[in-house]
Motif scaffolding. Structure first.
Motif, PDB file in Angstrom:
ATOM      1  N   GLN A 293      -8.736   0.378  -3.575  1.00 12.81           N
ATOM      2  CA  GLN A 293      -7.533  -0.219  -4.170  1.00 12.81           C
ATOM      3  C   GLN A 293      -6.687  -0.917  -3.108  1.00 12.81           C
ATOM      4  OE1 GLN A 293      -6.575  -0.883  -7.165  1.00 12.81           O
ATOM      5  NE2 GLN A 293      -8.414   0.073  -7.940  1.00 12.81           N
ATOM      6  N   TYR A 294      -6.605  -0.313  -1.907  1.00 11.56           N
ATOM      7  CA  TYR A 294      -5.867  -0.979  -0.824  1.00 11.56           C
ATOM      8  C   TYR A 294      -6.502  -2.332  -0.527  1.00 11.56           C
ATOM      9  CZ  TYR A 294      -3.567   3.462   0.223  1.00 11.56           C
ATOM     10  OH  TYR A 294      -2.823   4.602   0.142  1.00 11.56           O
ATOM     11  N   LEU A 295      -7.832  -2.321  -0.534  1.00  8.19           N
ATOM     12  CA  LEU A 295      -8.550  -3.577  -0.282  1.00  8.19           C
ATOM     13  C   LEU A 295      -8.223  -4.596  -1.368  1.00  8.19           C
ATOM     14  CD1 LEU A 295     -10.615  -5.072   1.326  1.00  8.19           C
ATOM     15  CD2 LEU A 295     -12.411  -3.850   0.156  1.00  8.19           C
ATOM     16  N   ASN A 296      -8.226  -4.145  -2.631  1.00  7.97           N
ATOM     17  CA  ASN A 296      -7.881  -5.044  -3.734  1.00  7.97           C
ATOM     18  C   ASN A 296      -6.478  -5.590  -3.559  1.00  7.97           C
ATOM     19  OD1 ASN A 296     -10.221  -4.961  -5.089  1.00  7.97           O
ATOM     20  ND2 ASN A 296      -9.615  -3.387  -6.533  1.00  7.97           N
ATOM     21  N   LEU A 297      -5.559  -4.698  -3.174  1.00 11.26           N
ATOM     22  CA  LEU A 297      -4.170  -5.127  -3.022  1.00 11.26           C
ATOM     23  C   LEU A 297      -4.078  -6.216  -1.959  1.00 11.26           C
ATOM     24  CD1 LEU A 297      -1.111  -2.865  -3.098  1.00 11.26           C
ATOM     25  CD2 LEU A 297      -1.267  -4.558  -1.331  1.00 11.26           C
ATOM     26  N   THR A 298      -4.792  -6.005  -0.851  1.00  9.65           N
ATOM     27  CA  THR A 298      -4.742  -6.999   0.224  1.00  9.65           C
ATOM     28  C   THR A 298      -5.291  -8.331  -0.266  1.00  9.65           C
ATOM     29  OG1 THR A 298      -5.183  -5.163   1.701  1.00  9.65           O
ATOM     30  CG2 THR A 298      -5.346  -7.368   2.621  1.00  9.65           C
ATOM     31  N   LYS A 299      -6.412  -8.278  -1.017  1.00 10.61           N
ATOM     32  CA  LYS A 299      -6.955  -9.543  -1.518  1.00 10.61           C
ATOM     33  C   LYS A 299      -6.018 -10.155  -2.559  1.00 10.61           C
ATOM     34  CE  LYS A 299     -10.983  -7.825  -2.458  1.00 10.61           C
ATOM     35  NZ  LYS A 299     -12.269  -7.806  -3.142  1.00 10.61           N
ATOM     36  N   ASN A 300      -5.424  -9.307  -3.393  1.00 11.67           N
ATOM     37  CA  ASN A 300      -4.518  -9.830  -4.416  1.00 11.67           C
ATOM     38  C   ASN A 300      -3.261 -10.432  -3.816  1.00 11.67           C
ATOM     39  OD1 ASN A 300      -6.064  -9.271  -6.622  1.00 11.67           O
ATOM     40  ND2 ASN A 300      -5.241  -7.222  -6.915  1.00 11.67           N
ATOM     41  N   SER A 301      -2.905 -10.017  -2.584  1.00 12.09           N
ATOM     42  CA  SER A 301      -1.698 -10.585  -1.980  1.00 12.09           C
ATOM     43  C   SER A 301      -1.868 -12.095  -1.791  1.00 12.09           C
ATOM     44  CB  SER A 301      -1.390  -9.900  -0.661  1.00 12.09           C
ATOM     45  OG  SER A 301      -2.336 -10.271   0.306  1.00 12.09           O
ATOM     46  N   SER A 302      -3.103 -12.605  -1.930  1.00 15.66           N
ATOM     47  CA  SER A 302      -3.300 -14.047  -1.810  1.00 15.66           C
ATOM     48  C   SER A 302      -2.633 -14.797  -2.955  1.00 15.66           C
ATOM     49  CB  SER A 302      -4.791 -14.377  -1.785  1.00 15.66           C
ATOM     50  OG  SER A 302      -5.402 -13.941  -2.964  1.00 15.66           O
ATOM     51  N   LEU A 303      -2.257 -14.065  -4.024  1.00 18.04           N
ATOM     52  CA  LEU A 303      -1.549 -14.726  -5.130  1.00 18.04           C
ATOM     53  C   LEU A 303      -0.147 -15.139  -4.716  1.00 18.04           C
ATOM     54  CD1 LEU A 303      -2.657 -12.528  -8.116  1.00 18.04           C
ATOM     55  CD2 LEU A 303      -3.588 -14.643  -7.293  1.00 18.04           C
TER      56      LEU A 303
ATOM     57  N   LEU B  76       6.609 -10.431  -4.848  1.00 19.71           N
ATOM     58  CA  LEU B  76       5.214 -10.107  -4.555  1.00 19.71           C
ATOM     59  C   LEU B  76       5.060  -8.609  -4.315  1.00 19.71           C
ATOM     60  CD1 LEU B  76       2.559 -11.616  -4.155  1.00 19.71           C
ATOM     61  CD2 LEU B  76       3.026 -11.613  -1.725  1.00 19.71           C
ATOM     62  N   TRP B  77       5.973  -8.073  -3.512  1.00 17.32           N
ATOM     63  CA  TRP B  77       5.883  -6.660  -3.153  1.00 17.32           C
ATOM     64  C   TRP B  77       6.031  -5.779  -4.385  1.00 17.32           C
ATOM     65  CZ3 TRP B  77      10.376  -3.281  -1.398  1.00 17.32           C
ATOM     66  CH2 TRP B  77       9.908  -2.034  -0.964  1.00 17.32           C
ATOM     67  N   VAL B  78       7.073  -6.032  -5.169  1.00 17.73           N
ATOM     68  CA  VAL B  78       7.331  -5.210  -6.345  1.00 17.73           C
ATOM     69  C   VAL B  78       6.151  -5.281  -7.324  1.00 17.73           C
ATOM     70  CG1 VAL B  78       8.782  -4.995  -8.391  1.00 17.73           C
ATOM     71  CG2 VAL B  78       9.827  -5.314  -6.166  1.00 17.73           C
ATOM     72  N   ALA B  79       5.695  -6.522  -7.604  1.00 16.97           N
ATOM     73  CA  ALA B  79       4.629  -6.665  -8.598  1.00 16.97           C
ATOM     74  C   ALA B  79       3.331  -6.031  -8.102  1.00 16.97           C
ATOM     75  CB  ALA B  79       4.411  -8.144  -8.912  1.00 16.97           C
ATOM     76  N   LEU B  80       2.990  -6.267  -6.835  1.00 23.23           N
ATOM     77  CA  LEU B  80       1.765  -5.681  -6.292  1.00 23.23           C
ATOM     78  C   LEU B  80       1.830  -4.161  -6.326  1.00 23.23           C
ATOM     79  CD1 LEU B  80       0.912  -7.790  -3.112  1.00 23.23           C
ATOM     80  CD2 LEU B  80      -0.533  -7.483  -5.095  1.00 23.23           C
ATOM     81  N   SER B  81       2.990  -3.597  -5.963  1.00 22.95           N
ATOM     82  CA  SER B  81       3.088  -2.138  -5.906  1.00 22.95           C
ATOM     83  C   SER B  81       3.000  -1.533  -7.296  1.00 22.95           C
ATOM     84  CB  SER B  81       4.408  -1.701  -5.270  1.00 22.95           C
ATOM     85  OG  SER B  81       4.711  -2.491  -4.188  1.00 22.95           O
ATOM     86  N   LEU B  82       3.737  -2.130  -8.257  1.00 23.50           N
ATOM     87  CA  LEU B  82       3.721  -1.550  -9.605  1.00 23.50           C
ATOM     88  C   LEU B  82       2.334  -1.675 -10.226  1.00 23.50           C
ATOM     89  CD1 LEU B  82       7.158  -2.682 -11.022  1.00 23.50           C
ATOM     90  CD2 LEU B  82       6.444  -0.397 -10.397  1.00 23.50           C
TER      91      LEU B  82
ATOM     92  N   CYS C 197       0.831  -1.206   0.000  1.00 24.39           N
ATOM     93  CA  CYS C 197       0.000   0.000   0.000  1.00 24.39           C
ATOM     94  C   CYS C 197       0.862   1.251   0.000  1.00 24.39           C
ATOM     95  CB  CYS C 197      -0.922   0.016   1.218  1.00 24.39           C
ATOM     96  SG  CYS C 197      -2.260  -1.163   1.099  1.00 24.39           S
ATOM     97  N   VAL C 198       1.904   1.250   0.847  1.00 25.42           N
ATOM     98  CA  VAL C 198       2.768   2.433   0.911  1.00 25.42           C
ATOM     99  C   VAL C 198       3.433   2.665  -0.445  1.00 25.42           C
ATOM    100  CG1 VAL C 198       4.841   3.365   1.962  1.00 25.42           C
ATOM    101  CG2 VAL C 198       3.156   2.190   3.375  1.00 25.42           C
ATOM    102  N   ALA C 199       4.039   1.603  -0.984  1.00 26.50           N
ATOM    103  CA  ALA C 199       4.770   1.776  -2.247  1.00 26.50           C
ATOM    104  C   ALA C 199       3.817   2.139  -3.382  1.00 26.50           C
ATOM    105  CB  ALA C 199       5.521   0.494  -2.586  1.00 26.50           C
ATOM    106  N   ALA C 200       2.651   1.506  -3.428  1.00 29.35           N
ATOM    107  CA  ALA C 200       1.708   1.791  -4.520  1.00 29.35           C
ATOM    108  C   ALA C 200       1.231   3.240  -4.439  1.00 29.35           C
ATOM    109  CB  ALA C 200       0.526   0.836  -4.461  1.00 29.35           C
TER     110      ALA C 200
END
Lengths: 420, 492
Positions: free
Chosen positions: A352-362, A291-297, A103-106
């Protein structure tokens, strides 16, 4: 002359349930409810029969059995003798960790790109458009696996550092290897030690007293800084002149912080090559970084569009009115444009933060042990308790989502325009 | 009389604007170098662009198309001076697999034909600029090409006949003007049937082409709709609208659940027409992604609209059910729903049923997409001015008529961007099926990278897949912009 007569009262016929609008709503609802309950009942009875055949009566006792697997990236202590419950807790913390980092990086990426995309500079706005379209139109899972593959295949092995084929970056402080990235860790030579909470239970955790002390000092500093600002406000109201406060406010926060750091003996522990691998420092595994890089970008591209829309939503009349009132550009931005833009930006940003959190399940695709990887992955496969594990997993994510939605609703209510 | 030394008697000719204001220079000054900050940004961007292009272009144009393994590629690079470049041999060797997975080689014309027919079926739905006749020409061309490709005497004859018919109709369409055609139709020449007729048949044709089996199965499925409509029409004079509707639905359900299988099986024993059946586990590659994506997209929109209406409705229980469903689905990640599809859905069904994994995934992805769609449509409904609802009431329209004629056309138009971005999201999310073991393009990369020949390959493989997804998704987003422009009714 015609007269209109009401239908006689008290003549209730069965067909009125369907054709009389007074009763039809009730009929439809009751039919819907009966249909829904029948469906649920049917599913439940099927499930009960099937589970009885498999002799797997629903039970959550497996959560208290030893897990028997290791988790390499973890925030709390854990070993394979701990229970599945503790493994899930470690996984949950890993989910929250990567979500917070993402979330911070995004946000940072999104704000920069969103502002640049509005730039009058043709080439800059084109380049940022390419970034946004490129990331939004390619699946996130592809970015995650892609980043992971790049990290594994292109970074040097630790042995290459021994042979001198690779060297550490950033003045010998960071080692980027194909087993992960090693960064310096903060150490305290006169440490206050740790506080052990909740004994030996599955939820036990340690709190570093050094960290607590630093946190307390920083919070106290910020509170004092707010007091200074209030005082400046009062003086401004009374005299019209605002005293200069920034150096005072910075000092109140920074000086005690630096003082405590010195007292605790703060220094950095650098990673060193020992044997076949690096020791010391903080080891960020490839899975976490990918995970972090891909989620943030990926999320950053969506945030950029939100920021752009938010800024465009503030009409130019507002800026012009502010300059007509004699506000300087900086104050126009902070007092007129930003408050209005934020009202538009923040709700979709939180979603979007919510989406990111759910997407972290990948994470499960690259082997990062988040809650999906532990509870929904190894625990589920080892115990064969699919129903219970998936149910718990869904509940955890629902709890996170509902918390974030509650925050969003609270914010929306607090910024709603109060119309007369 | 004062002596005027100089009075101009004619206008000077207009001078050209200064060179720094027009042309490329003027444009660059206005857009790239207007101010110090912007000039710095421009220079930085140019340097960045230069570095990226200098790295990518030589990498892309590498003579490695024919190489059979990464080591052969490396030999080429070593002979070439040592700098690495793309090893395109992997795409040449594996692109068929990336497209079709393990679909049997002899049957691959079927997904290709299904895909071609998909375009033919979509065109009358998506665009209104192409004429009715051109649409039928397209269909004939696709079918004709398939016939010729299949070969055999019969295939070639039928294929050529279809192509000939296409050429004939196409030629006539080109040579007769609009007015002539209108006159012909007025004088009693029959029009071609509406191409939407084929679009309606496509959902029955495509699964048959993809999975194979007897042709009587899709025929039986389509008959269910016919029976339902017939039941409704014949019963309407005797019972009311609502009761007729309920009976029609029940009749269709009875037909599908109880009678279709014996019907298809019986007819198949008498007239055995069918295609070689293909197992779901042989599906893979982009074919699988597109299948899941198209089905989920097509089914999620109507379900989403119903859910959105339910959420807006005054009926408390219906509203509570819809809100509960939507919030539950939106609150959990898709991957947990796919876990349900892969492990739990069979447990929920009556003992002994074991239905297809792709069907299970389709159900869960559709439900997932429908919940998001419902929220998008709800946004459109909420954005519609209240006066529209009141005007519909004032005209005396009942609920469904008001929705169909007044509310939905406007609400859907407002929510086009949201709907299309949900579509794009669904198509991207089809990659998640690789986590539960289906072989979509991402699932296949694991096998390819584990292959001894291609161990260590990264950029070419993922870059190719990313490019394919980018093309599909980008086209979808461009289409939404086109649709918004086409449907714009405000004054400009």
């Amino acid at each position: 002359m015609t007269t209109i007569t009401d239908p006689k009262q008290g003549q209730f016929r069965l067909s009125m349930l369907l054709y009389d609008s007074r009763y039809r709503a009730i009929t439809i609802q009751i039919i819907a409810l009966i249909g829904f309950l029948t469906l649920i009942g049917w599913l439940l009875s099927n499930t009960a029969q099937n589970l009885a055949v498999l002799s797997k009566e629903p039970s959550f006792s497996f959560m208290f059995e030893p897990s028997g697997y290791d988790i390499n990236q973890r925030l709390l202590d854990y070993d394979s003798q701990d229970t599945h419950l503790r493994a899930s807790l470690i996984g949950l913390l890993n989910t929250l960790l990567v979500a917070a980092m993402g979330c911070v990086a995004a946000t940072i990426i999104g704000v920069i790109i969103g502002v640049l995309r509005l730039s009058p500079n043709w080439i800059v706005s084109r380049l940022t458009a390419v970034y946004v379209e490129g990331f939004r139109n390619v699946p996130l899972l592809l970015w995650i696996v892609f980043t992971m593959a790049i990290l594994i295949e292109t970074l040097p092995r630790p042995s290459a550092f021994r042979k001198g084929e690779a060297s550490m970056s950033l003045w010998d402080t960071v080692a980027m290897t194909n087993r992960g990235i090693y960064i310096p860790e903060p150490l305290f030579s006169r440490s206050l030690g740790d506080m052990h909470l909740l004994g030996a239970s599955a939820l036990r955790f340690d709190v570093s007293l050094d960290l607590l002390a630093l946190l307390a000092v920083v919070i106290a500093g910020f509170l004092t800084s707010i007091l200074i600002k209030r005082r400046a406000d009062i003086i401004q109201e009374a005299t019209g002149l605002r005293p200069r406060t920034w150096h005072l406010r910075l000092g109140v926060v920074m000086l005690p912080f630096l003082l405590v750091l010195t007292i605790l003996g703060f220094h950095l522990g650098y990673p060193e090559l020992k044997g076949f691998n690096f020791r010391g420092g903080i080891h960020l595994r490839n899975s976490l970084i990918a995970l972090w890089v891909a989620l943030s970008l990926y999320t950053g591209a969506f945030v950029a569009e939100i920021v752009r829309a938010g800024i465009l939503a503030v009409s130019t009349g507002q800026t012009e009115a502010a300059s007509a009132l004699g506000l300087r550009p900086k104050r126009t931005m902070s007092l007129v444009v930003l408050p209005q833009a934020l009202r538009v930006i923040i709700p979709p940003l939180i979603s979007q933060y919510l989406n990111l959190t759910k997407n972290s399940s990948l994470a499960i695709a690259v082997g990062y042990m988040d809650i999906t990887g532990t509870l929904g992955g190894i625990t589920m496969n080892q115990t064969g308790r699919e129903l219970e594990a998936v149910l718990l997993l869904m509940l955890v994510y629902l709890a996170i989502s509902l918390t974030i939605s509650a925050v969003m609703n609270w914010y929306n209510q607090s910024v709603t325009l109060r119309e007369r | 009389m004062p002596d005027l030394s100089y009075v101009r008697s004619e206008m000077l000719p207009e001078r050209a604007p200064p060179a720094s204001q027009v042309g490329i220079v003027g444009w660059a000054r206005a857009n790239l170098f207007n101010g110090i900050g912007n000039s710095i940004l421009t220079v930085l961007s140019l340097v960045f662009l230069w570095y990226v292009l200098a790295a990518i272009l030589p990498w892309v144009f590498a003579p490695t198309w024919s190489k059979g393994s990464l080591n052969e590629c490396r030999e080429v690079f070593a002979a070439d001076g040592g700098h690495g470049a793309a090893c395109w041999g992997v795409i040449r060797e594996r692109w068929v697999q990336l497209m079709f997975g393990f679909y049997p080689e002899a049957e691959r014309w079927r997904p290709v034909l299904a895909f071609g027919l998909l375009f033919v079926a979509l065109i009358p739905v998506l665009f209104n600029m192409i004429s009715r006749r051109m649409n039928w020409v397209l269909l004939l061309v696709v079918l004709g090409l398939a016939g010729v490709y299949l070969g055999g005497v019969l295939g070639i004859i039928v294929g050529l006949a279809l192509l000939g018919a296409a050429a004939f109709v196409g030629f006539k369409a080109f040579t007769t003007s609009k007015e002539d055609r209108a006159a012909e139709i007025a004088s009693g020449v029959k029009r071609l049937p509406n191409p939407l007729f084929f679009s309606a048949l496509y959902p029955f044709i495509a699964p048959w082409l993809l999975w194979g089996g007897t042709i009587w199965m899709p025929v039986g499925a389509a008959l269910g709709f016919v029976i339902s409509v017939l039941a409704y029409r014949s019963l309407l004079p005797f019972v009311g609208n609502l009761a007729g509707l309920i009976i029609a639905v029940v009749a269709a359900l009875v037909w599908w659940l109880l009678l279709t299988a014996p019907f298809a099986g019986g007819l198949h024993t008498i007239i055995p027409i069918g295609l070689e059946p293909v197992e779901s586990r042989d599906f893979g590659g982009f074919m699988l992604s597109i299948t899941i994506g198209v089905v989920a997209i097509a089914c999620s929109l109507p379900i989403g609209i119903v859910l959105a209406l339910g959420r807006q409705s005054d009926l408390l229980i219906v509203k509570a059910l819809c809100v509960g469903f939507i919030e539950f689905i939106r609150g959990v990640p898709l991957i947990t729903l796919l876990f349900v599809a892969s492990t739990l859905l069979n447990i929920f069904m009556p003992p002994g049923t074991n239905f297809d994994i792709i069907l299970r995934v389709l159900i869960m992805v559709t439900l997932f997409a429908a919940a998001y769609m419902a929220e998008v449509v709800r946004g459109g409904l909420a954005a519609l001015p209240k006066g529209q609802y009141e005007a519909a009431d004032a005209l005396g329209l009942d609920y469904w008529k008001a929705q169909r004629l007044i509310i939905m056309p406007q609400a859907l138009k407002i929510s086009i961007p949201g709907i299309v971005s949900t579509f794009i999201g669904v198509f991207k999310d089809t990659t998640l099926v690789s986590i539960i073991g289906l072989l979509d393009p991402l699932g296949l990369t694991n096998a390819i990278r584990a292959d001894q020949n291609w161990n260590g390959i990264v950029w070419e493989l993922y870059g190719f897949i990313a490019l394919m997804f980018f093309i599909f998704c980008f086209l979808m987003s461009r289409y939404s912009m086109y649709l918004e422009r086409r449907l714009r009714t405000d004054h400009r």
